[in-house]
Enzyme design. Structure first.
Site, PDB file in Angstrom:
ATOM      1  N   ARG A  47     -13.214  -7.648   1.506  1.00 24.19           N
ATOM      2  CA  ARG A  47     -13.679  -7.951   2.863  1.00 24.19           C
ATOM      3  C   ARG A  47     -15.048  -7.350   3.144  1.00 24.19           C
ATOM      4  O   ARG A  47     -15.824  -7.906   3.904  1.00 24.19           O
ATOM      5  CB  ARG A  47     -12.668  -7.428   3.888  1.00 24.19           C
ATOM      6  CG  ARG A  47     -11.385  -8.230   3.971  1.00 24.19           C
ATOM      7  CD  ARG A  47     -10.476  -7.706   5.054  1.00 24.19           C
ATOM      8  NE  ARG A  47     -10.065  -6.320   4.796  1.00 24.19           N
ATOM      9  CZ  ARG A  47      -9.323  -5.594   5.640  1.00 24.19           C
ATOM     10  NH1 ARG A  47      -8.960  -6.107   6.800  1.00 24.19           N
ATOM     11  NH2 ARG A  47      -8.986  -4.357   5.326  1.00 24.19           N
ATOM     12  N   LYS A 106       5.292  -6.935  -0.950  1.00 23.43           N
ATOM     13  CA  LYS A 106       6.712  -6.953  -0.601  1.00 23.43           C
ATOM     14  C   LYS A 106       7.008  -7.790   0.637  1.00 23.43           C
ATOM     15  O   LYS A 106       8.019  -8.492   0.693  1.00 23.43           O
ATOM     16  CB  LYS A 106       7.228  -5.533  -0.414  1.00 23.43           C
ATOM     17  CG  LYS A 106       6.447  -4.731   0.609  1.00 23.43           C
ATOM     18  CD  LYS A 106       6.874  -3.285   0.628  1.00 23.43           C
ATOM     19  CE  LYS A 106       5.947  -2.452   1.504  1.00 23.43           C
ATOM     20  NZ  LYS A 106       4.603  -2.291   0.897  1.00 23.43           N
ATOM     21  N   VAL A 133       8.261  -3.250  -5.236  1.00 24.35           N
ATOM     22  CA  VAL A 133       9.379  -2.368  -4.888  1.00 24.35           C
ATOM     23  C   VAL A 133       9.308  -1.099  -5.730  1.00 24.35           C
ATOM     24  O   VAL A 133       9.276  -1.161  -6.953  1.00 24.35           O
ATOM     25  CB  VAL A 133      10.736  -3.060  -5.133  1.00 24.35           C
ATOM     26  CG1 VAL A 133      11.877  -2.112  -4.774  1.00 24.35           C
ATOM     27  CG2 VAL A 133      10.843  -4.348  -4.330  1.00 24.35           C
ATOM     28  N   ILE A 137       8.192   2.701 -10.606  1.00 26.95           N
ATOM     29  CA  ILE A 137       9.527   2.706 -11.199  1.00 26.95           C
ATOM     30  C   ILE A 137       9.863   1.318 -11.750  1.00 26.95           C
ATOM     31  O   ILE A 137       9.852   0.338 -11.014  1.00 26.95           O
ATOM     32  CB  ILE A 137      10.594   3.111 -10.168  1.00 26.95           C
ATOM     33  CG1 ILE A 137      10.247   4.465  -9.540  1.00 26.95           C
ATOM     34  CG2 ILE A 137      11.970   3.153 -10.799  1.00 26.95           C
ATOM     35  CD1 ILE A 137      11.131   4.844  -8.373  1.00 26.95           C
ATOM     36  N   GLU A 191       1.073   6.831   7.320  1.00 27.10           N
ATOM     37  CA  GLU A 191      -0.075   6.157   7.911  1.00 27.10           C
ATOM     38  C   GLU A 191      -0.291   6.669   9.340  1.00 27.10           C
ATOM     39  O   GLU A 191       0.588   7.293   9.944  1.00 27.10           O
ATOM     40  CB  GLU A 191       0.160   4.644   7.940  1.00 27.10           C
ATOM     41  CG  GLU A 191       0.415   4.015   6.589  1.00 27.10           C
ATOM     42  CD  GLU A 191      -0.851   3.923   5.748  1.00 27.10           C
ATOM     43  OE1 GLU A 191      -1.944   4.070   6.313  1.00 27.10           O
ATOM     44  OE2 GLU A 191      -0.728   3.720   4.526  1.00 27.10           O
ATOM     45  N   ASP A 202       9.507  -1.457   6.055  1.00 30.73           N
ATOM     46  CA  ASP A 202       9.089  -1.444   4.656  1.00 30.73           C
ATOM     47  C   ASP A 202      10.300  -1.476   3.733  1.00 30.73           C
ATOM     48  O   ASP A 202      10.366  -2.273   2.790  1.00 30.73           O
ATOM     49  CB  ASP A 202       8.254  -0.185   4.399  1.00 30.73           C
ATOM     50  CG  ASP A 202       7.877  -0.005   2.937  1.00 30.73           C
ATOM     51  OD1 ASP A 202       6.882  -0.607   2.507  1.00 30.73           O
ATOM     52  OD2 ASP A 202       8.581   0.731   2.229  1.00 30.73           O
ATOM     53  N   LYS A 206      11.917  -4.508   0.932  1.00 32.22           N
ATOM     54  CA  LYS A 206      12.294  -4.195  -0.447  1.00 32.22           C
ATOM     55  C   LYS A 206      13.770  -4.491  -0.690  1.00 32.22           C
ATOM     56  O   LYS A 206      14.150  -4.963  -1.769  1.00 32.22           O
ATOM     57  CB  LYS A 206      11.965  -2.737  -0.746  1.00 32.22           C
ATOM     58  CG  LYS A 206      10.472  -2.432  -0.696  1.00 32.22           C
ATOM     59  CD  LYS A 206      10.180  -0.944  -0.742  1.00 32.22           C
ATOM     60  CE  LYS A 206       8.689  -0.662  -0.638  1.00 32.22           C
ATOM     61  NZ  LYS A 206       8.386   0.785  -0.580  1.00 32.22           N
TER      62      LYS A 206
END
Length: 432
Positions: A47, A106, A133, A137, A191, A202, A206
């Site tokens: 951007r 996600k 997700v 991991i 945040e 969030d 997931k």
């Protein structure tokens, strides 16, 4: 080794995107050896083109993401911009112009994963999203591939590092919610607006992705029951410790006992200290998978951050590039079971209910009668008077397994009793 490089378009160059570009550059020889061909960063859509981006050729930077994915010579588009639009349109355009896609998005996959998979299949392209997700991991690929011959019955996990840091801090130091949140913000774990994390949005996205893959059915974000953790208190942690438990914000995806439906939910819950998830500290993630043949598996590691998430993105990039060279595509959408998603009212679990009641004879009998009338069996009861002598007492009830609907009716009836001054907290007990 094939000499013509595979060209990669990178959409987004923030914390994750910049790490993807750095690793592609610094590990170029290793990636080429693993893939069987060199990979070349062909363009980076951003951007703010004037921002200095170390290690990235300014000639590759563009603000026209659509033109980049339409070029026709792009083999793989890596999307790390997040959100619904323009990500959805750009991924659609990428498929239409011959590129496979690696995404960390996600929210988009939880909302429109089925449509994107259908489009990828129509154009014979890959859609990979390990990074969507639990960060670094390896979780989605084991569910999609390693456990493809097994039957997964339950996925139980901590999939948001911010909330786990906050709850861990409350547990270990006795801090209140706001104090723990302030520390998480100061350390960069939360945040400036933590709503998506602390209210469970969030984790719910997931959970939708995990449930869809684990149970081979379509689960959308709207199907996931969600509760945040902003109302968790120090008193809740004290009660949890009395039960030999701690509190975590959990994503829980389950197949019904009869195998005819599934559920997906996100909420705070007490779990026994003996459960492996209870020992997950700080901003780490962990997911516990239960299946028929493999039994119990746990996946643990950093669930967010630039380098960990980029690691998952690059793993997908290698897999997609290998497929491209081999003229094949990897596993796509598997929703053959088409199982319905049951409402939260049908979920069966145990409950911890804390009541403020009048400190006088007969109260316990009244409360027990309400539980019995709604078919909720009581396991244990703990009552103690207040030291301030205000005529009130605290009553803690732990139930046997009951449906969420039955518990809801019980609580509503309790609130109508003159002797019940308030319902201080309700928390599910999981992982036993």
């Amino acid at each position: 080794m094939r000499t013509r490089p595979l060209k990669v378009a990178l959409l987004g160059c923030g914390v994750v995107g910049s790490e993807v570009a750095r690793i592609m550059t610094t590990h170029a020889d290793d990636l080429a050896a693993r893939i069987g061909a060199p990979v070349e960063l062909a363009g980076v859509a951003v951007r703010r083109p004037s921002k200095v981006r170390a290690g990235i050729d300014p000639d590759l930077v563009t603000t026209d993401a659509t033109a980049l994915v339409k070029r026709g010579d792009i083999d793989v588009v890596v999307e790390v911009i997040g959100g619904i639009e323009p990500a959805r349109s750009l991924i659609t355009t990428a498929f239409e112009h011959g590129a496979s896609v690696v995404s960390a998005n996600k929210a988009l996959l939880a909302q429109d994963g089925a449509a994107l998979h259908a489009l990828a299949e129509e154009h014979k392209r890959d859609l990979y999203y390990e990074a969507a997700v639990a960060g670094a991991i390896p979780l989605i690929r084991p569910l999609r591939e390693s456990l493809a011959g097994d039957k997964v019955n339950r996925v139980l996990g901590i999939v948001n590092g911010t909330t786990n840091f906050i709850l861990d801090k409350m547990d270990s130091t006795g801090a209140g919610y706001q104090e723990a949140l302030d520390e998480a913000t100061a350390l960069g774990y939360a945040e400036a607006d933590p709503t998506a994390d602390v209210e469970g949005f969030d984790a719910a996205a997931k959970a939708a992705i995990l449930a869809g893959i684990a149970f081979h059915t379509r689960v959308r974000l709207d199907d996931v029951y969600r509760e945040g953790m902003t109302e968790v208190t120090a008193a809740d942690f004290a009660s949890a410790k009395n039960m030999g438990c701690t509190i975590k914000l959990l994503a829980i995806c389950e197949r019904a006992a009869d195998g005819e439906s599934v559920t997906a939910r996100v909420h705070p819950a007490m779990i026994p200290l003996s459960h492996p998830l209870a020992s997950v500290r700080g901003a780490y993630n962990a997911v516990f998978v239960e299946s028929d043949a493999a039994g119990q598996l746990m996946f643990y590691g950093p669930g967010a951050g630039g380098a960990p998430t980029a690691s998952a993105v690059l793993g997908d990039l290698v897999a997609v590039c290998r497929n491209k060279i081999g003229g094949a595509t990897g596993p796509g959408d598997s929703a053959y079971t088409q199982l319905p998603v049951s409402p939260m009212g049908e979920v069966v679990t145990r409950y911890h209910i804390s009541l403020d009641v009048a400190d006088k004879p007969g109260v316990l009998a009244q409360v027990a009668t309400v539980f019995a009338e709604h078919g909720v069996s009581i396991d244990t009861v703990r009552q103690h008077g207040r030291q301030d002598g205000d005529g009130e007492a605290s009553l803690v009830v732990v139930t046997h397994r009951a449906s969420d609907a039955s518990l809801g009716g019980t609580v509503e009836a309790l609130r109508s009793l003159d002797t019940v001054r308030g319902v201080a907290s309700i928390m599910r007990v999981e992982g036993e």
